[in-house]
Design an enzyme around this catalytic site. Sequence first.
Site, PDB file in Angstrom:
ATOM      1  N   PHE A 140     -20.482  43.720  86.850  1.00  0.00           N
ATOM      2  CA  PHE A 140     -20.355  42.753  87.939  1.00  0.00           C
ATOM      3  C   PHE A 140     -19.370  43.280  88.962  1.00  0.00           C
ATOM      4  O   PHE A 140     -18.240  43.623  88.635  1.00  0.00           O
ATOM      5  CB  PHE A 140     -19.888  41.385  87.434  1.00  0.00           C
ATOM      6  CG  PHE A 140     -19.865  40.358  88.535  1.00  0.00           C
ATOM      7  CD1 PHE A 140     -21.041  39.786  88.991  1.00  0.00           C
ATOM      8  CD2 PHE A 140     -18.673  39.994  89.144  1.00  0.00           C
ATOM      9  CE1 PHE A 140     -21.029  38.867  90.033  1.00  0.00           C
ATOM     10  CE2 PHE A 140     -18.655  39.073  90.190  1.00  0.00           C
ATOM     11  CZ  PHE A 140     -19.836  38.507  90.630  1.00  0.00           C
ATOM     12  N   ASP A 225     -13.600  49.450  89.049  1.00  0.00           N
ATOM     13  CA  ASP A 225     -13.490  48.077  89.524  1.00  0.00           C
ATOM     14  C   ASP A 225     -12.531  47.353  88.574  1.00  0.00           C
ATOM     15  O   ASP A 225     -12.911  46.950  87.487  1.00  0.00           O
ATOM     16  CB  ASP A 225     -14.874  47.425  89.536  1.00  0.00           C
ATOM     17  CG  ASP A 225     -14.815  45.955  89.942  1.00  0.00           C
ATOM     18  OD1 ASP A 225     -13.708  45.376  89.984  1.00  0.00           O
ATOM     19  OD2 ASP A 225     -15.898  45.391  90.206  1.00  0.00           O
ATOM     20  N   LYS A 254      -8.543  39.341  92.477  1.00  0.00           N
ATOM     21  CA  LYS A 254      -8.209  38.239  91.567  1.00  0.00           C
ATOM     22  C   LYS A 254      -6.698  38.007  91.392  1.00  0.00           C
ATOM     23  O   LYS A 254      -6.097  37.328  92.213  1.00  0.00           O
ATOM     24  CB  LYS A 254      -8.920  38.434  90.226  1.00  0.00           C
ATOM     25  CG  LYS A 254     -10.426  38.177  90.338  1.00  0.00           C
ATOM     26  CD  LYS A 254     -11.119  37.915  89.016  1.00  0.00           C
ATOM     27  CE  LYS A 254     -12.502  37.316  89.211  1.00  0.00           C
ATOM     28  NZ  LYS A 254     -13.589  38.284  89.197  1.00  0.00           N
TER      29      LYS A 254
HETATM   30  C1  LIG Z   1     -14.640  38.625  90.122  1.00  0.00           C
HETATM   31  C2  LIG Z   1     -15.064  40.030  90.186  1.00  0.00           C
HETATM   32  C3  LIG Z   1     -15.541  40.612  91.379  1.00  0.00           C
HETATM   33  C4  LIG Z   1     -15.783  39.803  92.627  1.00  0.00           C
HETATM   34  O1  LIG Z   1     -14.612  39.298  93.169  1.00  0.00           O
HETATM   35  P1  LIG Z   1     -14.706  38.191  94.326  1.00  0.00           P
HETATM   36  O2  LIG Z   1     -13.268  37.950  94.694  1.00  0.00           O
HETATM   37  O3  LIG Z   1     -15.380  36.997  93.725  1.00  0.00           O
HETATM   38  O4  LIG Z   1     -15.494  38.757  95.415  1.00  0.00           O
HETATM   39  C5  LIG Z   1     -15.823  41.949  91.375  1.00  0.00           C
HETATM   40  N1  LIG Z   1     -15.667  42.702  90.276  1.00  0.00           N
HETATM   41  C6  LIG Z   1     -15.223  42.186  89.119  1.00  0.00           C
HETATM   42  C7  LIG Z   1     -15.050  43.077  87.944  1.00  0.00           C
HETATM   43  C8  LIG Z   1     -14.916  40.838  89.020  1.00  0.00           C
HETATM   44  O5  LIG Z   1     -14.510  40.310  87.865  1.00  0.00           O
END
Ligand SMILES: *Cc1c(COP(=O)(O)O)cnc(C)c1O
Length: 405
Positions: A140, A225, A254
Amino acid sequence: MSVDMNLTRAQFDEVMVPNYAPAAVIPVRGEGSRVWDQQGNEFIDFAGGIAVNCLGHCHPALVGALKEQGEKLWHLSNVMTNEPALALATKLVNATFAERVYFANSGAEANEAALKLARRYALEQFGADKDQIIAFDKAFHGRTFFTVSVGGQAAYSDGFGPKPQSITHVPFNDIAALEAVISDKTCAIMLEPLQGEGGIIDADPAFLKAVRTLADKHNALVIFDEVQTGVGRTGDLYAYMSTDVVPDILTTAKALGGGFPIAAMLTTAKIAEHLKIGTHGSTYGGNPLACAVGNAVMDVVNTAEVLEGVKHREQLFRDGLNKINAKYHVFSEIRGKGLLLGAVLNEQYQGRSRDFLVASVAEGLMILMAGANVVRFTPSLVIPEADIAEGLARFERAVAKVVAA
Ligand SMILES: *Cc1c(COP(=O)(O)O)cnc(C)c1O
């Protein structure tokens, strides 16, 4: 205001786009790891706003930073730089492999910048043919069209017209599958060092090493990420720090703002050069208000006390969840790292993570799912031990109800 307007959950369906299905309760106040709804019902927060509220709700250091900056300067745009942004970038550079920082407002935006940078870098260094991005099933990376297409769930990117091209997905932790698709046309490999939304799935050390080795062999960049794993979540400031692998680009969001929107893309000076003046940007990215809060988060989280505390709290969660499981036999495994933990439902409870979530809310506990088969816990990194104990007691009652139903 809420009293005057008599705002209710029912109104959500009348005034909001129906892309979310929020719970019945409407929280109005939070303090530490406790939250209260409109009726004054209290909840223990094991969700942390999906791994965002790393210092709980309304931490004095963050409230102080927000108030102080709120009375000084909120926004300038990137026509001018500002002191909080310079300070936060310096902290991130000093604390990590990175030499350059780009600020954004969300995880998806930081990832979008990372992917665009990787494509630019490859195009300018090696030519237009080198555009393949390799990513992983269940990954994700956010919901912009590029990031959701790189993410590993086609269901999230289908139905919006033609997708960005030259993106290849292979199974996570599968070295042979990666070897089979990588070539000199690969510009980047993007991955979460510990998959969050995909079900709390850790990357094997051997797999991470292979990612780095294969990327180097083919002049491809490695993008980590760390939007969910970053800022102390796993017990290290960034998850890569406890692996043998250093990425070329890292994204963080986050927890970086502890609840205030901010994100960053970190990279080396050599790679950063390819985002030349005018190639990318954001109106709000690096605004003083968000960066002031980010500085306060870094000052508190990047300390031995907080990072060691995460490891200690992980053990409390594991012990408590194992005890509950010994009694009720619902989980096959507790996995994850630090305070990014997943309780994996066993055969008998497949597909029922939502039932555990709903039962928990009824017991005064906020938790998360990571897919239909994993109950996820991402509490504040400084959640008091008494709140862990009370939250686990509530969770046990929720589990008992699901089991008895
Ligand atoms: C939450 C998340 C995202 C997206 O972040 P947003 O602030 O919602 O755009 C991307 N990568 C990972 C691994 C995430 O957990």
